[in-house]
Design a protein around this motif. Structure first.
Motif, PDB file in Angstrom:
ATOM      1  N   GLY A 288      32.678  60.073  22.359  1.00  0.00           N
ATOM      2  CA  GLY A 288      33.091  59.794  21.773  1.00  0.00           C
ATOM      3  C   GLY A 288      34.594  59.269  21.786  1.00  0.00           C
ATOM      4  N   ILE A 289      34.932  59.774  23.362  1.00  0.00           N
ATOM      5  CA  ILE A 289      36.018  59.389  23.698  1.00  0.00           C
ATOM      6  C   ILE A 289      35.902  57.971  24.196  1.00  0.00           C
ATOM      7  N   GLN A 290      34.570  57.549  25.103  1.00  0.00           N
ATOM      8  CA  GLN A 290      34.167  55.842  24.857  1.00  0.00           C
ATOM      9  C   GLN A 290      34.678  55.755  24.100  1.00  0.00           C
ATOM     10  N   LYS A 291      33.974  55.629  22.308  1.00  0.00           N
ATOM     11  CA  LYS A 291      34.075  54.306  21.410  1.00  0.00           C
ATOM     12  C   LYS A 291      35.507  54.557  20.672  1.00  0.00           C
ATOM     13  N   PHE A 292      36.321  55.668  21.215  1.00  0.00           N
ATOM     14  CA  PHE A 292      37.392  55.672  21.109  1.00  0.00           C
ATOM     15  C   PHE A 292      38.491  54.697  21.562  1.00  0.00           C
ATOM     16  N   THR A 293      38.262  54.323  23.075  1.00  0.00           N
ATOM     17  CA  THR A 293      39.222  53.589  23.851  1.00  0.00           C
ATOM     18  C   THR A 293      38.446  52.375  23.487  1.00  0.00           C
ATOM     19  N   ILE A 294      37.557  51.687  23.489  1.00  0.00           N
ATOM     20  CA  ILE A 294      37.453  50.287  23.039  1.00  0.00           C
ATOM     21  C   ILE A 294      37.879  50.424  21.218  1.00  0.00           C
ATOM     22  N   SER A 295      37.850  51.527  20.627  1.00  0.00           N
ATOM     23  CA  SER A 295      38.590  51.018  19.245  1.00  0.00           C
ATOM     24  C   SER A 295      40.512  50.775  19.648  1.00  0.00           C
ATOM     25  N   ALA A 296      40.847  51.793  20.254  1.00  0.00           N
ATOM     26  CA  ALA A 296      41.968  51.580  20.985  1.00  0.00           C
ATOM     27  C   ALA A 296      42.824  50.119  21.980  1.00  0.00           C
ATOM     28  N   PHE A 297      41.361  49.587  22.231  1.00  0.00           N
ATOM     29  CA  PHE A 297      41.811  48.371  23.281  1.00  0.00           C
ATOM     30  C   PHE A 297      41.667  47.482  21.639  1.00  0.00           C
TER      31      PHE A 297
END
Length: 344
Positions: free
Chosen positions: A113-122
């Protein structure tokens, strides 16, 4: 020689008075523009200090916190950024952090979930920064506006001015009587300037250029005025002044409104066709509609098929009846022969 006791006490007092370093303040975590908005910084602290440590351990915790560090390490977040761009980024990212916390993920699922959030934030950051550079771009042809910048390393604000003069000229507007009129002096830079206060509208007889002859009739936060039904009384010169926060105009535009005759929409005249009389060999050019032959053929075919089926059913019934009668006669004959044999 040992240091004097008062100096040691002073040093000890200073060390004890310093606030403890949090993970977001530690040297290992890069300072970022994302940590400048107080509410977004608080959201990152909740995620980094409380949520991840409480719901993951060991390697999973390190991977989740490493993803956050990668997000904060983007080079574009370590220079300076326009405040309005940072505000838009902060709103979207904070919304996503809140969504992650509500999901109550654990261990591996939390890491994903944190990794998906990071990609979306990018993606959010790249989208917003694609419309912005660190240099002030004066895209306006008139008006004086000020942009607020944030220095990411210190979160301190700086201001840059874009001065093009307040005179935005005169614009002609032609409108028909009884029509609607939208008088707007909005420009895109009004949304990003930090020195905006409100709009003031003035009016004067058509063709007036001397500002002393204008009469103030509206002061509002809205950039436009709407007239639902224009009359000859609206044929004037209007003036829109964008006021700055220090009580000085930052843009000034005039509008010459010319009211013409009412605009009439032509009505459609119904088209009528003359009736043709079938006399003296005259016939309509278009044949009269008749019943499609396909429907008639389909009905006859259905009737024939039903008749054939009925005949077949009747024939099968007769055959079955004759067969049953023959079997019964044969059975009766066999019984008679048996009885005669017993009598003999």
């Amino acid at each position: 020689m040992s240091a004097p006791l008062p100096n040691l006490l002073v040093l000890l007092f200073l060390l004890l008075s310093l606030p403890p370093l949090s993970p977001l303040d530690s040297p290992s975590l890069p300072q970022s523009c994302l940590l400048c908005p107080p509410d977004l910084r608080e959201a990152f602290e909740d995620l980094q200090q409380d949520y991840i440590p409480d719901r993951s351990h060991g390697t999973e915790r390190e991977r989740a916190q490493g993803s956050l560090r990668q997000l904060l390490s983007i080079s574009a977040l370590h220079g300076s950024m326009a405040q309005y761009v940072l505000d838009r980024i902060a709103i979207d990212i904070k919304r996503q952090i809140t969504a992650i916390i509500k999901q109550k993920l654990k261990e591996h699922y939390l890491t994903v979930g944190i990794q998906k959030f990071t990609i979306s934030a990018f993606d959010i950051i790249n989208k917003e920064l694609s419309h912005f550079t660190n240099d002030v771009e004066c895209s306006n042809i008139c008006g004086n506006f000020t942009l607020k910048y944030v220095t990411c390393a210190s979160c301190r604000a700086t201001y840059e001015s874009c001065t093009m003069g307040i005179d935005c000229g005169v614009k002609d507007i032609n409108v028909g009587e009884n029509a609607e009129l939208l008088l707007s002096c909005f420009e895109p830079w009004h949304l990003i300037t930090t020195n905006f206060k409100d709009y003031i509208f003035y009016r004067a007889p058509l063709g007036t250029r001397n500002i002393w002859y204008f009469e103030k009739f509206a002061e509002t936060q809205e950039s436009s005025l709407e007239f639902l039904s224009v009359t000859k009384e609206h044929q004037k010169t209007y003036r829109c002044i964008v006021m700055g926060d220090r009580g000085k105009p930052i843009a000034d535009t005039m509008y010459d409104v010319h009211v013409g005759p009412p605009v009439t929409v032509p009505t459609q005249v119904p088209v009528t066709h003359p009736q043709l009389v079938e006399e003296e060999g005259l016939v309509p050019t278009t044949p009269r509609p008749t019943e499609p032959p396909g429907l008639l053929a389909l009905s006859l075919g259905s009737i024939v098929a039903l008749a054939v089926c009925a005949v077949a059913v009747v024939a099968v019934g007769f055959i079955l009846c004759f067969s049953l009668i023959h079997l019964r006669k044969k059975a009766a004959s066999d019984e008679t022969e048996e009885m005669m044999a017993l009598i003999d």
